[in-house]
Design a protein around this motif. Sequence first.
Motif, PDB file in Angstrom:
ATOM      1  N   ARG B  56       0.722  -1.236  -0.115  1.00  0.00           N
ATOM      2  CA  ARG B  56      -0.026  -0.141  -0.015  1.00  0.00           C
ATOM      3  C   ARG B  56       0.867   1.262   0.045  1.00  0.00           C
ATOM      4  O   ARG B  56       0.285   2.279  -0.389  1.00  0.00           O
ATOM      5  CB  ARG B  56      -0.967  -0.023   1.193  1.00  0.00           C
ATOM      6  N   TYR B  57       2.023   1.064   0.419  1.00  0.00           N
ATOM      7  CA  TYR B  57       2.893   2.205   0.658  1.00  0.00           C
ATOM      8  C   TYR B  57       4.336   2.257  -0.074  1.00  0.00           C
ATOM      9  O   TYR B  57       4.926   1.412   0.288  1.00  0.00           O
ATOM     10  CB  TYR B  57       3.175   2.723   2.016  1.00  0.00           C
ATOM     11  N   PRO B  58       4.443   3.054  -0.944  1.00  0.00           N
ATOM     12  CA  PRO B  58       3.920   4.161  -1.442  1.00  0.00           C
ATOM     13  C   PRO B  58       2.818   3.649  -2.387  1.00  0.00           C
ATOM     14  O   PRO B  58       2.946   2.514  -2.648  1.00  0.00           O
ATOM     15  CB  PRO B  58       4.691   5.150  -2.297  1.00  0.00           C
ATOM     16  N   PRO B  59       1.541   4.331  -2.442  1.00  0.00           N
ATOM     17  CA  PRO B  59       0.414   3.919  -3.202  1.00  0.00           C
ATOM     18  C   PRO B  59       0.761   3.566  -4.554  1.00  0.00           C
ATOM     19  O   PRO B  59       0.033   2.698  -4.997  1.00  0.00           O
ATOM     20  CB  PRO B  59      -0.626   4.964  -3.022  1.00  0.00           C
ATOM     21  N   ALA B  60       1.653   4.095  -5.075  1.00  0.00           N
ATOM     22  CA  ALA B  60       1.988   3.781  -6.496  1.00  0.00           C
ATOM     23  C   ALA B  60       2.511   2.435  -6.750  1.00  0.00           C
ATOM     24  O   ALA B  60       2.366   1.942  -7.749  1.00  0.00           O
ATOM     25  CB  ALA B  60       3.261   4.903  -6.897  1.00  0.00           C
ATOM     26  N   LYS B  61       2.916   1.875  -5.523  1.00  0.00           N
ATOM     27  CA  LYS B  61       3.362   0.406  -5.831  1.00  0.00           C
ATOM     28  C   LYS B  61       2.468  -0.448  -6.156  1.00  0.00           C
ATOM     29  O   LYS B  61       2.872  -1.376  -7.087  1.00  0.00           O
ATOM     30  CB  LYS B  61       4.122  -0.067  -4.370  1.00  0.00           C
ATOM     31  N   LEU B  62       1.507  -0.545  -5.372  1.00  0.00           N
ATOM     32  CA  LEU B  62       0.291  -1.625  -5.943  1.00  0.00           C
ATOM     33  C   LEU B  62      -0.264  -1.282  -7.124  1.00  0.00           C
ATOM     34  O   LEU B  62      -0.497  -2.196  -7.927  1.00  0.00           O
ATOM     35  CB  LEU B  62      -0.808  -1.450  -4.746  1.00  0.00           C
ATOM     36  N   CYS B 177      10.567 -19.810 -12.787  1.00  0.00           N
ATOM     37  CA  CYS B 177       9.980 -18.752 -12.274  1.00  0.00           C
ATOM     38  C   CYS B 177      10.961 -17.435 -12.315  1.00  0.00           C
ATOM     39  O   CYS B 177      11.904 -17.619 -11.591  1.00  0.00           O
ATOM     40  CB  CYS B 177       9.548 -19.076 -11.085  1.00  0.00           C
ATOM     41  N   ASP B 178      10.574 -16.468 -12.920  1.00  0.00           N
ATOM     42  CA  ASP B 178      11.192 -15.272 -12.908  1.00  0.00           C
ATOM     43  C   ASP B 178      10.798 -14.284 -11.948  1.00  0.00           C
ATOM     44  O   ASP B 178       9.747 -14.306 -11.648  1.00  0.00           O
ATOM     45  CB  ASP B 178      11.129 -14.327 -14.250  1.00  0.00           C
ATOM     46  N   CYS B 179      11.805 -13.648 -10.861  1.00  0.00           N
ATOM     47  CA  CYS B 179      11.319 -13.096  -9.479  1.00  0.00           C
ATOM     48  C   CYS B 179      11.739 -11.882  -9.674  1.00  0.00           C
ATOM     49  O   CYS B 179      12.912 -11.291 -10.265  1.00  0.00           O
ATOM     50  CB  CYS B 179      12.119 -13.719  -8.490  1.00  0.00           C
ATOM     51  N   ARG B 180      10.915 -10.784  -9.263  1.00  0.00           N
ATOM     52  CA  ARG B 180      11.059  -9.351  -9.403  1.00  0.00           C
ATOM     53  C   ARG B 180      10.907  -8.772  -7.967  1.00  0.00           C
ATOM     54  O   ARG B 180       9.742  -9.100  -7.283  1.00  0.00           O
ATOM     55  CB  ARG B 180      10.265  -8.698 -10.360  1.00  0.00           C
ATOM     56  N   GLY B 181      11.905  -7.852  -7.648  1.00  0.00           N
ATOM     57  CA  GLY B 181      11.634  -7.317  -6.425  1.00  0.00           C
ATOM     58  C   GLY B 181      11.478  -5.952  -6.529  1.00  0.00           C
ATOM     59  O   GLY B 181      12.155  -5.269  -7.292  1.00  0.00           O
ATOM     60  N   VAL B 182      10.354  -5.297  -6.017  1.00  0.00           N
ATOM     61  CA  VAL B 182       9.970  -3.902  -6.157  1.00  0.00           C
ATOM     62  C   VAL B 182      10.339  -3.147  -4.871  1.00  0.00           C
ATOM     63  O   VAL B 182      10.102  -3.474  -3.994  1.00  0.00           O
ATOM     64  CB  VAL B 182       8.514  -3.784  -6.686  1.00  0.00           C
ATOM     65  N   ALA B 206      13.394  -0.785  -8.755  1.00  0.00           N
ATOM     66  CA  ALA B 206      13.518   0.093  -7.916  1.00  0.00           C
ATOM     67  C   ALA B 206      12.592   1.083  -7.763  1.00  0.00           C
ATOM     68  O   ALA B 206      11.857   1.604  -6.913  1.00  0.00           O
ATOM     69  CB  ALA B 206      14.630   0.767  -7.650  1.00  0.00           C
ATOM     70  N   ASP B 207      12.028   1.402  -9.254  1.00  0.00           N
ATOM     71  CA  ASP B 207      11.098   2.382  -9.505  1.00  0.00           C
ATOM     72  C   ASP B 207       9.990   1.499  -9.888  1.00  0.00           C
ATOM     73  O   ASP B 207       9.965   1.146 -11.134  1.00  0.00           O
ATOM     74  CB  ASP B 207      11.683   3.358 -10.519  1.00  0.00           C
ATOM     75  N   PRO B 208       8.641   1.666  -9.369  1.00  0.00           N
ATOM     76  CA  PRO B 208       7.543   0.941  -9.912  1.00  0.00           C
ATOM     77  C   PRO B 208       7.140   1.114 -11.082  1.00  0.00           C
ATOM     78  O   PRO B 208       6.627   0.249 -11.702  1.00  0.00           O
ATOM     79  CB  PRO B 208       6.432   1.480  -8.844  1.00  0.00           C
ATOM     80  N   GLN B 209       7.474   2.499 -11.610  1.00  0.00           N
ATOM     81  CA  GLN B 209       6.948   2.726 -13.070  1.00  0.00           C
ATOM     82  C   GLN B 209       7.528   1.794 -14.092  1.00  0.00           C
ATOM     83  O   GLN B 209       7.207   1.683 -15.130  1.00  0.00           O
ATOM     84  CB  GLN B 209       7.489   4.249 -13.396  1.00  0.00           C
TER      85      GLN B 209
END
Lengths: 326, 426
Positions: B56-62, B177-182, B206-209
């Motif tokens: 939920r934080y920052p909201p941009a993430k979800l 399985c490819d894994c991504r950490g945001v 690193a940047d959700p965008q």
Amino acid sequence: MTNCPECDAPVGAKDRFCEECGRNLLVRATPVGGPDGSAAAQCACGSEDIDDDGFCEQCGRSQPVGRDRMEFVLPTIAGISDRGRRRARNEDSMAFGHVHARGVAAIVCDGVASSERSDEASQAAVDAANAVLVDALVEGSDPERATVLAVASANRAAGELARPEAQDVAPSCTYVSAMRTDSGVVVGWVGDSRAYWLADDGAKTPSRRLTKDDTWAAQLVADGVLTEAEAVNDRRSHVLSRWLGGDSGQVSPHVVTVVPEEGGIVLLCSDGLWNYLPEVEDLDAVRPRGAAPLEIARDLVAAALHAGGHDNITVVVIEVGVGRER
Amino acid sequence: MSAEFAVEVFQNEYLPEGAREVDAIVTVSASGVSSAPVSSADIAQVIIVDCSGSMRYPPAKLNAAKHATVTAIDALRDGVSFAVIEGTDTVRMVYPREQGLAVASTRTKLEAKRLVRGLTADGGTAMGRWLALADRVLARHRGGLKHAILLTDGQNQHETPAQLSRTLASISGHFTCDCRGVGTDWQVEELRKVAEAMLGTVDIVADPQGLADDFRAMTATAMGKAVGGVSLRLWTPEGAVVKFVKQVSPTVLDLTDRRTESGPRTGDYPTGAWGGESRDYHVCVQVKAAGVGDRMLAGRVSVLTAGGDVLGQGKVLAVWTDDSALSTRINREVAHYTGQAELAEVIQDGLEARKSGDVETATAKLGRAVALAASSGNTDTAKLLAKVVDVVDPVTGTVKLRPGVEDADEMTLDTRSTVTKRVGKP
């Protein structure tokens, strides 16, 4: 009752020709292209599972294949040609023939490493020379003349492999041959493959080398520029002054005739053997006495392999002596 | 079967007397994939979206995660099987609603996207459970190509490491399985463990965008695979010990412990799914010593389909010589990848030391990394290193640790430490 070596038809003991295919039954020779040196059926580790490239499926050891190790035996003569331990392939070749009641002929050629496809050159040369020498035995023609003709034929065969655009690496090889008839042994050579006379123990004619190397170093020794000892260590000791092949021109061999009064063997070999056993004393120290030619050849090759096997090793042993020539 | 495999071996087969270790780089290349694309029915893809409270934080993430998932769904070819899973401290099917796979079509994609847009974040993180459900879902798929994307932003707090390891051991090899950490609150080591077990990639977003592009690219790669369940079979002679089998390009991945015995002196190592690509493997075998002049087959590497068909084969040789000019010759490929594997190791060790406050070790390790990256021309890694250390001299590897390094920079370096540079052609 035996069978024809050509077509396997039954032939009588006194037949001179095969009734079926017409082959001369009195003549036997190494196959053109070289004896089949295919892999042993069993690896030294005991496994019989060998893959297509000649590796053991159990211990991984490479088995000798193709030209890596060739052995051949005819009455009173035997030869072995071995890749050795360092070279990637065997560029030596050997051929010999036996003509009933006439004698034997044998040739060893050593492919020149700095030329291309020298294994093909040496094989073509021995096959061409063997055909000439065996014919001469059958016809009873003069061995010295036959030797000169054999060298010319071998030189042509090797020369035909040359590519016009690559003359400086034209396939080339050395040559040494021996013809044993009732009147003696005729040896001919070009290059640094050697022939030795190795006398039976107690014989009056001593063992000796029959050939003089066609190398620059040997030439310098003959001219008194170098001593024997200096020549052995000279980097030119193996640089050939004469050879067979596309870039050799007309070549006539040195020819010597020996008429032994007692028994012994004539040994033909490439420098893969004599590098380790240069003097007759060295050879006499290693070779077994009273053994069959194949056994003598095996022991000599084994000695060279044991000493390092730096080069291809080829050895042909011809029995000479009263009652041993048949 | 719509790919052709070629196997090439690079090594110096000459060993000095008494030596026993044989190193070789085995390059496996698959080609001819694009001319005969695999049928859509063969492919299945599952997307696992972390919906824990932290998303939920920052909201941009979800929002970015939802957008990326939608983008990935759009990138699916019609006819491909797919599913979306929501991961928290428990796990739930998002689409289809019941446990299983849907077949991609205009209608199913629309439905799936609508449900993804409605996702909310709450709860914890238990990746083992997410992966176990993905495994059950993919187990129903008959085709050979099974792929998952796992997105998370946090640590695996609602499971012990042992629980996760057990799950990974039980599902490893079933799908990739490819894994991504945001963001920067997840653990590199943890996600790398998952990716390695599942023969997939791991990366930081690193940047959700940036997520949407990344998801689209991963999905496109998965659609471009031609054959799944490929393994490397290694035969070694009697008395030999396999020291290691490592993938060294495009990334370092140690496969040594992934061996399954498949016959006398023979073991198989999984490599997952292949598209039109080329990978390099470093094989190190210790054989029985042999005499000077002896030649030995030290290893035979075969590429196999899941069905056991041999697609290609290469031989690793050993020839003993007393010619030191031959035995001391350095093989470029082996030397290059030995350096690249060391590079990955010293980066990870250096960052670990840095975290624990061991400045001396961190400086030495990261300095060595700078020197290795510079000498091997791995400029991507060199750039990432320069954000964590001040480079005084790249040749000798003289560096100073930087104060106040961004978490994202440190995690990016850690995550991408295993990405190697391909050996240059002479």
